[in-house]
Design a protein around this motif. Structure first.
Motif, PDB file in Angstrom:
ATOM      1  N   HIS A  17      28.122  17.762 -10.930  1.00  0.00           N
ATOM      2  CA  HIS A  17      29.224  16.811 -10.817  1.00  0.00           C
ATOM      3  C   HIS A  17      30.287  17.211 -11.845  1.00  0.00           C
ATOM      4  O   HIS A  17      29.983  17.382 -13.037  1.00  0.00           O
ATOM      5  N   PHE A  18      31.538  17.355 -11.377  1.00  0.00           N
ATOM      6  CA  PHE A  18      32.600  17.773 -12.282  1.00  0.00           C
ATOM      7  C   PHE A  18      32.927  16.711 -13.321  1.00  0.00           C
ATOM      8  O   PHE A  18      33.194  17.019 -14.492  1.00  0.00           O
ATOM      9  N   GLY A  19      32.898  15.432 -12.895  1.00  0.00           N
ATOM     10  CA  GLY A  19      33.224  14.357 -13.832  1.00  0.00           C
ATOM     11  C   GLY A  19      32.234  14.283 -14.976  1.00  0.00           C
ATOM     12  O   GLY A  19      32.613  14.197 -16.151  1.00  0.00           O
ATOM     13  N   ARG A  20      30.923  14.289 -14.620  1.00  0.00           N
ATOM     14  CA  ARG A  20      29.901  14.212 -15.678  1.00  0.00           C
ATOM     15  C   ARG A  20      29.925  15.465 -16.551  1.00  0.00           C
ATOM     16  O   ARG A  20      29.710  15.392 -17.765  1.00  0.00           O
ATOM     17  N   ALA A  21      30.152  16.622 -15.956  1.00  0.00           N
ATOM     18  CA  ALA A  21      30.234  17.863 -16.730  1.00  0.00           C
ATOM     19  C   ALA A  21      31.405  17.816 -17.698  1.00  0.00           C
ATOM     20  O   ALA A  21      31.300  18.248 -18.853  1.00  0.00           O
ATOM     21  N   ALA A  22      32.547  17.264 -17.250  1.00  0.00           N
ATOM     22  CA  ALA A  22      33.712  17.153 -18.128  1.00  0.00           C
ATOM     23  C   ALA A  22      33.407  16.235 -19.315  1.00  0.00           C
ATOM     24  O   ALA A  22      33.808  16.522 -20.454  1.00  0.00           O
ATOM     25  N   THR A  49      29.598  24.872  -4.050  1.00  0.00           N
ATOM     26  CA  THR A  49      30.163  24.187  -2.878  1.00  0.00           C
ATOM     27  C   THR A  49      30.433  22.762  -3.299  1.00  0.00           C
ATOM     28  O   THR A  49      29.568  22.080  -3.869  1.00  0.00           O
ATOM     29  N   ARG A  50      31.649  22.301  -3.032  1.00  0.00           N
ATOM     30  CA  ARG A  50      32.082  21.003  -3.519  1.00  0.00           C
ATOM     31  C   ARG A  50      32.206  20.016  -2.356  1.00  0.00           C
ATOM     32  O   ARG A  50      32.757  20.362  -1.301  1.00  0.00           O
ATOM     33  N   THR A  51      31.734  18.795  -2.544  1.00  0.00           N
ATOM     34  CA  THR A  51      31.962  17.687  -1.615  1.00  0.00           C
ATOM     35  C   THR A  51      32.528  16.536  -2.429  1.00  0.00           C
ATOM     36  O   THR A  51      32.661  16.628  -3.661  1.00  0.00           O
ATOM     37  N   THR A  52      32.838  15.479  -1.778  1.00  0.00           N
ATOM     38  CA  THR A  52      33.395  14.320  -2.491  1.00  0.00           C
ATOM     39  C   THR A  52      32.356  13.651  -3.382  1.00  0.00           C
ATOM     40  O   THR A  52      32.702  12.928  -4.314  1.00  0.00           O
ATOM     41  N   ARG A  53      31.083  13.870  -3.087  1.00  0.00           N
ATOM     42  CA  ARG A  53      30.031  13.185  -3.841  1.00  0.00           C
ATOM     43  C   ARG A  53      29.285  14.074  -4.833  1.00  0.00           C
ATOM     44  O   ARG A  53      28.787  13.582  -5.846  1.00  0.00           O
TER      45      ARG A  53
END
Length: 295
Positions: A17-22, A49-53
């Motif tokens: 998850h990009f948000g949690r990684a940030a 591979t990126r999805t909305t979730r």
């Protein structure tokens, strides 16, 4: 590519998850996404591979994650190792000792160093004559020498360790065995056991000087290379010897020690190569002086 790209990728891959990684990286999400895209562009492969979730790893990403973790772990280990070396907590050190220090000081020093610095590889060489230690220091097969002060110390740094008084080692049935003290004049005509001559032993030179000052000749009956051999010969009744006081820790049945009065004693010094900045050496020297200062 920089190491931060690998750290960013590992954080995203582990969090999925990009948000949690940030949040984990204490940075904003848009710059993180941009850095991952730059990494993929440089490699020329899709890692995620990126999805909305959620974020998933591609087969290439799975392999790259494993390698990235190993690279980062190696970098971290290299940094930690450099810190350990700079602090003198790891490395290698070889210590040499003259005979009397081999038995009186080396056991305690070896125990203290191995306890304090378990990750350092130590080598200990006992029963080394002082000129041999100086040669070993110069050719770098020795890092620290506990020896007698030499006339020529060029290329070496020398630090006083202690002054040792002189004793006469005698067979227990010798006529002087019950004396409280002796003088050099009392040793006239006695068969002397001494360390090897021809410039190989400082004690050999010292004994000849003491006898010369008393207008006596040294009656040498045996020359030996090791202190342990010297005291064994004395216990066997093959002669007597003038020795530094720490030699008396060798309690060999059949011999006694009597103080030799009227003599200045002999110095034990610590010698190292000039300019040797090995931090392990600095810690070993500090520990040595602490041991000597402890009654």
């Amino acid at each position: 590519m920089e190491l931060r790209h690998l750290r960013y990728f590992v954080a995203v891959a582990e969090q999925r998850h990009f948000g949690r990684a940030a949040e984990r990286l204490h940075m904003a999400q848009p710059p993180l996404s941009q850095q991952i895209r730059q990494l993929e562009a440089e490699l020329g492969v899709t890692l995620l591979t990126r999805t909305t979730r959620r974020v998933d790893l591609t087969p290439a990403g799975v392999a790259y994650l494993d390698d990235a973790r190993q690279i980062l772990a190696a970098v971290d280990e290299a940094g930690e190792n450099a810190v350990r070396i700079a602090a003198g907590r790891t490395g290698r050190l070889t210590v040499g000792c003259v005979g009397s220090a081999t038995y009186s000081l080396l056991p305690a020093l070896a125990k203290a160093l191995r306890s304090e610095l378990p990750d350092v590889e130590f080598g200990f060489r006992g029963e080394m004559l002082s000129p041999d230690q100086a040669s070993a220091l110069h050719d770098e097969s020795l890092d620290l020498g506990l020896l007698r002060r030499l006339p020529d110390t060029s290329g070496l740094s020398v630090q006083d360790v202690r002054r040792e008084r002189l004793l006469v080692a005698l067979p227990q049935d010798h006529r002087y065995a019950d004396r409280k003290r002796l003088r050099v004049a009392d040793l006239a005509g006695e068969g002397m056991i001494i360390h090897a001559g021809s410039g190989r032993s400082v004690m050999n030179s010292l004994i000849h000087e003491l006898f010369a000052e008393a207008d006596l000749e040294v009656n040498v009956v045996h020359e030996v290379a090791e202190t342990s051999t010297l005291v064994t010969f004395i216990a066997a009744g093959l002669g007597i010897a003038v020795v530094p006081e720490p030699t008396s820790v060798l309690h060999v049945p059949g011999m006694v020690y009597v103080p030799l009065a009227g003599t200045p004693g002999v110095d034990l010094v610590a010698a190292t190569r000039e300019g040797d900045a090995n931090p392990v050496l600095a810690r070993a020297l500090a520990r040595l002086m602490e041991l000597v200062a402890t009654p």
